[in-house]
Enzyme design. Sequence first.
Site, PDB file in Angstrom:
ATOM      1  N   SER A  99      23.171  70.115   9.343  1.00 15.09           N
ATOM      2  CA  SER A  99      22.057  69.257   9.856  1.00 15.09           C
ATOM      3  C   SER A  99      21.066  69.070   8.776  1.00 15.09           C
ATOM      4  O   SER A  99      20.528  70.141   8.433  1.00 15.09           O
ATOM      5  CB  SER A  99      21.853  69.794  11.061  1.00 15.09           C
ATOM      6  N   GLU A 139      15.583  69.953   7.437  1.00 20.41           N
ATOM      7  CA  GLU A 139      15.596  71.504   7.793  1.00 20.41           C
ATOM      8  C   GLU A 139      16.048  72.086   6.589  1.00 20.41           C
ATOM      9  O   GLU A 139      15.626  73.412   6.632  1.00 20.41           O
ATOM     10  CB  GLU A 139      17.212  71.450   8.582  1.00 20.41           C
ATOM     11  N   ARG A 167      14.620  76.999  14.281  1.00 20.37           N
ATOM     12  CA  ARG A 167      14.777  76.965  12.912  1.00 20.37           C
ATOM     13  C   ARG A 167      13.731  77.370  11.899  1.00 20.37           C
ATOM     14  O   ARG A 167      13.315  76.717  10.927  1.00 20.37           O
ATOM     15  CB  ARG A 167      14.988  75.549  12.408  1.00 20.37           C
TER      16      ARG A 167
HETATM   17  C1  LIG Z   1      28.743  72.545   7.064  1.00 17.93           C
HETATM   18  C2  LIG Z   1      27.322  73.564   7.341  1.00 17.93           C
HETATM   19  C3  LIG Z   1      27.099  73.767   8.896  1.00 17.93           C
HETATM   20  C4  LIG Z   1      25.990  74.410   9.092  1.00 17.93           C
HETATM   21  N1  LIG Z   1      25.817  74.828  10.238  1.00 17.93           N
HETATM   22  C5  LIG Z   1      24.633  75.505  10.612  1.00 17.93           C
HETATM   23  C6  LIG Z   1      24.433  75.598  12.075  1.00 17.93           C
HETATM   24  O1  LIG Z   1      25.246  75.592  12.982  1.00 17.93           O
HETATM   25  N2  LIG Z   1      23.063  76.539  12.317  1.00 17.93           N
HETATM   26  C7  LIG Z   1      22.188  76.682  11.349  1.00 17.93           C
HETATM   27  O2  LIG Z   1      21.105  77.258  11.733  1.00 17.93           O
HETATM   28  N3  LIG Z   1      22.660  76.307  10.083  1.00 17.93           N
HETATM   29  C8  LIG Z   1      23.648  75.634   9.728  1.00 17.93           C
HETATM   30  N4  LIG Z   1      23.874  75.358   8.150  1.00 17.93           N
HETATM   31  C9  LIG Z   1      22.839  75.647   7.302  1.00 17.93           C
HETATM   32  C10 LIG Z   1      23.091  76.969   6.476  1.00 17.93           C
HETATM   33  O3  LIG Z   1      24.413  77.427   6.282  1.00 17.93           O
HETATM   34  C11 LIG Z   1      22.135  78.122   6.925  1.00 17.93           C
HETATM   35  O4  LIG Z   1      20.715  77.944   7.002  1.00 17.93           O
HETATM   36  C12 LIG Z   1      22.586  79.470   6.390  1.00 17.93           C
HETATM   37  O5  LIG Z   1      21.843  80.412   6.709  1.00 17.93           O
HETATM   38  C13 LIG Z   1      21.981  79.566   4.970  1.00 17.93           C
HETATM   39  O6  LIG Z   1      22.559  80.490   4.183  1.00 17.93           O
HETATM   40  P1  LIG Z   1      22.704  80.473   2.615  1.00 17.93           P
HETATM   41  O7  LIG Z   1      23.009  81.863   2.117  1.00 17.93           O
HETATM   42  O8  LIG Z   1      23.610  79.545   2.052  1.00 17.93           O
HETATM   43  O9  LIG Z   1      21.172  80.246   1.997  1.00 17.93           O
HETATM   44  P2  LIG Z   1      20.610  79.292   1.003  1.00 17.93           P
HETATM   45  O10 LIG Z   1      20.998  77.911   1.321  1.00 17.93           O
HETATM   46  O11 LIG Z   1      21.029  79.878  -0.478  1.00 17.93           O
HETATM   47  O12 LIG Z   1      18.934  79.676   1.111  1.00 17.93           O
HETATM   48  C14 LIG Z   1      18.298  79.242   2.316  1.00 17.93           C
HETATM   49  C15 LIG Z   1      16.983  79.834   2.318  1.00 17.93           C
HETATM   50  O13 LIG Z   1      17.025  81.219   2.513  1.00 17.93           O
HETATM   51  C16 LIG Z   1      16.175  81.874   1.498  1.00 17.93           C
HETATM   52  N5  LIG Z   1      16.864  83.154   1.045  1.00 17.93           N
HETATM   53  C17 LIG Z   1      18.231  83.237   0.715  1.00 17.93           C
HETATM   54  N6  LIG Z   1      18.374  84.531   0.572  1.00 17.93           N
HETATM   55  C18 LIG Z   1      17.331  85.150   0.905  1.00 17.93           C
HETATM   56  C19 LIG Z   1      16.836  86.626   0.986  1.00 17.93           C
HETATM   57  N7  LIG Z   1      17.643  87.651   0.573  1.00 17.93           N
HETATM   58  N8  LIG Z   1      15.442  87.046   1.279  1.00 17.93           N
HETATM   59  C20 LIG Z   1      14.808  85.886   1.325  1.00 17.93           C
HETATM   60  N9  LIG Z   1      14.993  84.662   1.524  1.00 17.93           N
HETATM   61  C21 LIG Z   1      16.334  84.004   1.317  1.00 17.93           C
HETATM   62  C22 LIG Z   1      16.233  80.857   0.370  1.00 17.93           C
HETATM   63  O14 LIG Z   1      15.093  81.017  -0.682  1.00 17.93           O
HETATM   64  C23 LIG Z   1      16.083  79.380   0.833  1.00 17.93           C
HETATM   65  O15 LIG Z   1      14.799  79.332   1.285  1.00 17.93           O
HETATM   66  C24 LIG Z   1      24.964  74.864   7.988  1.00 17.93           C
HETATM   67  C25 LIG Z   1      25.208  74.399   6.768  1.00 17.93           C
HETATM   68  C26 LIG Z   1      26.414  73.827   6.285  1.00 17.93           C
HETATM   69  C27 LIG Z   1      26.767  73.423   4.889  1.00 17.93           C
END
Ligand SMILES: Cc1cc2nc3c(=O)[nH]c(=O)nc-3n(C[C@H](O)[C@H](O)[C@H](O)COP(=O)(O)OP(=O)(O)OC[C@H]3O[C@@H](n4cnc5c(N)ncnc54)[C@H](O)[C@@H]3O)c2cc1C
Length: 342
Positions: free
Chosen positions: A241, A337, A168
């Site tokens: 998480s 996280e 992570r």
């Molecule tokens: C129901 C649920 C289940 C999940 N299960 C998992 C799992 O199994 N495993 C896991 O690892 N995660 C999980 N997650 C967490 C999450 O989905 C992941 O971390 C995902 O990659 C976040 O993507 P996002 O587009 O929503 O990012 P955001 O939440 O919008 O951003 C996350 C981070 O990435 C940065 N960011 C976004 N885009 C860019 C870019 N283009 N360049 C640089 N930085 C950027 C943001 O500034 C922030 O720091 C889960 C979340 C939920 C709600």
Amino acid sequence: MSIPAPIRADADLSTLNTLGVPARAAWFAEPTNLDALADSLAWADRASLPVLLLGGGSNIVFAADWPGLVLRPALAGRELIGTDKDFFHVRVAAGENWHETVRWTLEQGWPGLENLALIPGVVGAGPIQNIGAYGLELADRIEAVEVFDRDSGEVRSLTHSECRFAYRDSVFKHEGRGLVVLSVTLALPRAWQPNARYRDLAEALDQKGITDPSALDIFAAVVEVRQRKLPDPARTGNVGSFFKNPIVDEPAYAALKANEPDLVAYPQPDGRFKLAAGWLIDRAGWKGRKMGAAGVHANQALVLVNLGGARGAEILALARSIQADIETRYGITLETEPILIE
Ligand SMILES: Cc1cc2nc3c(=O)[nH]c(=O)nc-3n(C[C@H](O)[C@H](O)[C@H](O)COP(=O)(O)OP(=O)(O)OC[C@H]3O[C@@H](n4cnc5c(N)ncnc54)[C@H](O)[C@@H]3O)c2cc1C
């Protein structure tokens, strides 16, 4: 100073974060190409505004409004850029939906991402915390990450080792904060092998009588298990998480295990142990508990939920109470996280 076209003032972020908490951005842009992205960033720099990159908002907690520019790269495109005897090399733009990308690669006959099905969010956010699930991490499939470097104003490509992936974690969470992910290049193995050792996944396949799963079987099983076990953010606000699984050395593990014989832990290659944070939180009696409109999910102690109308600060107050309790009971520091905006 003129404002570049994609930027607008005072944007509502409440539907742009999966916790569904209220928040606003002073400025907001959703650039669809590199020029618009670079213009928006240059404008924010000239105006001395802090920039927050946002994808699907599924790993971020807004406990405060954002005083500067929220930038949501909406870059689109997926393509096979080459094949060799070992891999399909596939480049995907940052704004593409992650789960749809997993599905698309499988439809093309390029397996390898199926264990990461149904993780919310966009492709560009995947490398930031090195998304992982069911025995696979994105780092296992990434070849390179193309970024816009805000310091130099240039586009460059980071190799796998330059991304410094860990559990992570990646370079992007540390000194790489000035790097905007533009696209991710994946190396998907031609000699694909199923990775179905993870218990929940193995059980789901077993129940269907599948002994030699295809990538599509694993994809379907992962989707089924996740839909059964995790709350759907469209109905119950959450960020998955909330805490990382803590990694402790052998003496600390042995001391805990002596007091808690049922402790759930996974041995690591370096001799340390990864503890199941959800087990600790459950054991401490937090599962299903509520503080105001923030709650601990009734089936998943690792997931904090918005019970309806919660503010980000309420979610954080609950998280901090859990952290303090786990520290007192077990001497373990639980790290959050998601990214916290406060
Ligand atoms: C129901 C649920 C289940 C999940 N299960 C998992 C799992 O199994 N495993 C896991 O690892 N995660 C999980 N997650 C967490 C999450 O989905 C992941 O971390 C995902 O990659 C976040 O993507 P996002 O587009 O929503 O990012 P955001 O939440 O919008 O951003 C996350 C981070 O990435 C940065 N960011 C976004 N885009 C860019 C870019 N283009 N360049 C640089 N930085 C950027 C943001 O500034 C922030 O720091 C889960 C979340 C939920 C709600």
